[in-house]
Design a protein around this motif. Structure first.
Motif, PDB file in Angstrom:
ATOM      1  N   GLN A  42       0.781   3.231   3.597  1.00 11.94           N
ATOM      2  CA  GLN A  42       1.283   3.312   2.228  1.00 11.94           C
ATOM      3  C   GLN A  42       0.707   4.545   1.558  1.00 11.94           C
ATOM      4  O   GLN A  42      -0.503   4.739   1.514  1.00 11.94           O
ATOM      5  CB  GLN A  42       0.889   2.053   1.465  1.00 11.94           C
ATOM      6  CG  GLN A  42       1.545   1.966   0.126  1.00 11.94           C
ATOM      7  CD  GLN A  42       1.433   0.575  -0.456  1.00 11.94           C
ATOM      8  OE1 GLN A  42       1.091  -0.371   0.229  1.00 11.94           O
ATOM      9  NE2 GLN A  42       1.733   0.462  -1.727  1.00 11.94           N
ATOM     10  N   TRP A  43       1.578   5.406   1.037  1.00  9.95           N
ATOM     11  CA  TRP A  43       1.158   6.638   0.358  1.00  9.95           C
ATOM     12  C   TRP A  43       0.747   6.329  -1.074  1.00  9.95           C
ATOM     13  O   TRP A  43      -0.274   6.737  -1.559  1.00  9.95           O
ATOM     14  CB  TRP A  43       2.288   7.647   0.400  1.00  9.95           C
ATOM     15  CG  TRP A  43       1.945   8.940  -0.241  1.00  9.95           C
ATOM     16  CD1 TRP A  43       2.282   9.340  -1.492  1.00  9.95           C
ATOM     17  CD2 TRP A  43       1.193   9.995   0.328  1.00  9.95           C
ATOM     18  NE1 TRP A  43       1.793  10.588  -1.734  1.00  9.95           N
ATOM     19  CE2 TRP A  43       1.114  11.026  -0.636  1.00  9.95           C
ATOM     20  CE3 TRP A  43       0.576  10.192   1.552  1.00  9.95           C
ATOM     21  CZ2 TRP A  43       0.439  12.211  -0.403  1.00  9.95           C
ATOM     22  CZ3 TRP A  43      -0.090  11.380   1.776  1.00  9.95           C
ATOM     23  CH2 TRP A  43      -0.157  12.363   0.804  1.00  9.95           C
ATOM     24  N   ASP A  44       1.597   5.615  -1.771  1.00  9.64           N
ATOM     25  CA  ASP A  44       1.312   5.188  -3.144  1.00  9.64           C
ATOM     26  C   ASP A  44       2.113   3.920  -3.405  1.00  9.64           C
ATOM     27  O   ASP A  44       2.509   3.243  -2.473  1.00  9.64           O
ATOM     28  CB  ASP A  44       1.608   6.294  -4.161  1.00  9.64           C
ATOM     29  CG  ASP A  44       3.059   6.740  -4.176  1.00  9.64           C
ATOM     30  OD1 ASP A  44       3.934   5.999  -3.656  1.00  9.64           O
ATOM     31  OD2 ASP A  44       3.338   7.809  -4.716  1.00  9.64           O
ATOM     32  N   MET A  45       2.352   3.603  -4.636  1.00 10.86           N
ATOM     33  CA  MET A  45       3.053   2.365  -4.965  1.00 10.86           C
ATOM     34  C   MET A  45       4.543   2.389  -4.624  1.00 10.86           C
ATOM     35  O   MET A  45       5.205   1.367  -4.677  1.00 10.86           O
ATOM     36  CB  MET A  45       2.895   2.061  -6.461  1.00 10.86           C
ATOM     37  CG  MET A  45       1.474   1.803  -6.878  1.00 10.86           C
ATOM     38  SD  MET A  45       0.809   0.312  -6.140  1.00 10.86           S
ATOM     39  CE  MET A  45       1.698  -0.910  -7.054  1.00 10.86           C
ATOM     40  N   HIS A  46       5.096   3.573  -4.297  1.00  9.97           N
ATOM     41  CA  HIS A  46       6.534   3.690  -4.092  1.00  9.97           C
ATOM     42  C   HIS A  46       6.927   4.309  -2.758  1.00  9.97           C
ATOM     43  O   HIS A  46       8.104   4.351  -2.438  1.00  9.97           O
ATOM     44  CB  HIS A  46       7.161   4.528  -5.208  1.00  9.97           C
ATOM     45  CG  HIS A  46       6.844   4.014  -6.574  1.00  9.97           C
ATOM     46  ND1 HIS A  46       7.408   2.872  -7.093  1.00  9.97           N
ATOM     47  CD2 HIS A  46       5.986   4.454  -7.513  1.00  9.97           C
ATOM     48  CE1 HIS A  46       6.925   2.645  -8.300  1.00  9.97           C
ATOM     49  NE2 HIS A  46       6.061   3.596  -8.579  1.00  9.97           N
TER      50      HIS A  46
END
Length: 84
Positions: free
Chosen positions: A37-41
């Motif tokens: 996961q890179w960020d929340m999106h």
């Protein structure tokens, strides 16, 4: 004790299957064990050099999708016209 709050976490880390077609239309798939996961999106996938990655023809510098050397579309913008 550390609180992680209510954030989206992709745990445990999944094994991803990436499917492509080569220039002759033959299907190809690879197991990509290094996804995260890179960020929340967004997610990220760490890829080496394989037949599947050769079939992908994405230019991350200019955000172009390329098909056998030709630009086929603009990343981050072409999909917007589908929301109609």
């Amino acid at each position: 004790m550390k609180s992680f709050k209510s954030n989206a976490w992709m745990l445990p880390q999944p094994v991803l299957i990436i499917g492509t077609y080569d220039k002759d239309g033959r299907p190809n798939a690879m197991n990509a064990a290094w996804g995260g996961q890179w960020d929340m999106h967004e997610i990220m996938i760490s890829l080496g050099s394989h037949q599947t990655t050769d079939n992908l023809a994405y230019d991350p510098v200019h955000h172009n999708y390329i098909k056998l050397g030709n630009i086929e579309g603009k990343a981050f913008s072409d999909g917007k016209q589908l929301n109609g």
